[in-house]
Design a protein around this motif. Structure first.
Motif, short mmCIF file in Angstrom:
data_model
loop_
_atom_site.label_atom_id
_atom_site.label_comp_id
_atom_site.label_asym_id
_atom_site.label_seq_id
_atom_site.Cartn_x
_atom_site.Cartn_y
_atom_site.Cartn_z
N ASP A 1 16.33 -90.37 39.00
CA ASP A 1 17.70 -90.68 38.57
C ASP A 1 18.73 -90.03 39.49
OD1 ASP A 1 16.67 -92.11 36.43
OD2 ASP A 1 17.07 -90.54 34.94
N PHE A 2 18.50 -88.78 39.86
CA PHE A 2 19.45 -88.09 40.74
C PHE A 2 19.45 -88.72 42.14
CE2 PHE A 2 21.15 -84.50 43.26
CZ PHE A 2 22.33 -84.31 42.56
N TYR A 3 18.29 -89.12 42.61
CA TYR A 3 18.17 -89.80 43.89
C TYR A 3 19.01 -91.08 43.89
CZ TYR A 3 15.95 -92.29 47.77
OH TYR A 3 15.70 -92.99 48.92
N ARG A 4 18.84 -91.89 42.85
CA ARG A 4 19.61 -93.14 42.73
C ARG A 4 21.11 -92.85 42.62
NH1 ARG A 4 15.05 -94.62 39.86
NH2 ARG A 4 15.97 -94.06 37.87
N PHE A 5 21.46 -91.77 41.92
CA PHE A 5 22.87 -91.39 41.80
C PHE A 5 23.46 -91.08 43.18
CE2 PHE A 5 25.89 -87.82 41.57
CZ PHE A 5 26.94 -88.47 40.93
N SER B 1 27.38 -92.27 48.12
CA SER B 1 26.80 -93.24 49.06
C SER B 1 25.96 -92.57 50.15
CB SER B 1 27.89 -94.11 49.68
OG SER B 1 28.57 -94.83 48.70
N TRP B 2 25.10 -91.67 49.75
CA TRP B 2 24.20 -91.03 50.69
C TRP B 2 23.23 -92.07 51.22
CZ3 TRP B 2 23.59 -85.46 51.26
CH2 TRP B 2 24.54 -84.72 50.56
N THR B 3 22.70 -91.84 52.41
CA THR B 3 21.66 -92.70 52.94
C THR B 3 20.30 -92.07 52.62
OG1 THR B 3 21.58 -91.63 55.10
CG2 THR B 3 23.14 -93.45 54.84
N ARG C 1 25.17 -83.92 56.55
CA ARG C 1 24.90 -83.50 55.18
C ARG C 1 23.45 -83.77 54.83
NH1 ARG C 1 27.97 -88.02 51.44
NH2 ARG C 1 26.82 -89.82 52.23
N CYS C 2 22.97 -83.02 53.84
CA CYS C 2 21.58 -83.14 53.43
C CYS C 2 21.48 -82.83 51.94
CB CYS C 2 20.72 -82.15 54.22
SG CYS C 2 18.97 -82.16 53.79
N ALA C 3 20.68 -83.60 51.23
CA ALA C 3 20.40 -83.33 49.82
C ALA C 3 18.90 -83.10 49.69
CB ALA C 3 20.83 -84.50 48.95
#
Length: 108
Positions: A23-27, A35-37, A3-5
């Protein structure tokens, strides 16, 4: 990587990250956000043009992702279109993004 964001902003200041991007990164890093890395998340704070986006998507398609999340944080000049939206002056067609992963979410 399965997966990738990709988080894209419109800052004109080099190195400046909009609060909503941070904020979206921290979310995404949080339990609620999946729980993305950090290695699964890419931040592009200074915008992306259509050619750069297509290049990025070609690279992503080589990896065979299961999930792809795009978060575009634009400005008042960005609008929805029939096939996608206008971002930083370019029309981003949703088909460009959606064809690169089994599951795709686009936030605009």
């Amino acid at each position: 990587m399965t997966r990738c964001a990709v988080i894209v902003g419109v800052s004109e200041k080099s190195g400046y990250i909009q609060k909503s991007l941070a904020d979206f990164y921290r979310f995404l890093l949080s339990l609620k956000g999946g729980s993305w890395t950090e290695s699964e998340i890419m931040i592009i704070p200074e915008g992306v043009d259509l050619d750069s986006l297509k290049f990025l998507l070609r690279r992503v398609s080589d990896v065979k992702l299961r999930s792809l999340v795009f978060y575009f944080c634009g400005n008042k000049d960005d609008v929805r279109t029939e096939n996608g939206f206008i971002f930083c002056g370019d029309e981003i067609k949703l088909q460009y993004i959606e064809e690169n992963a089994l599951h795709t979410a686009v936030f605009f």
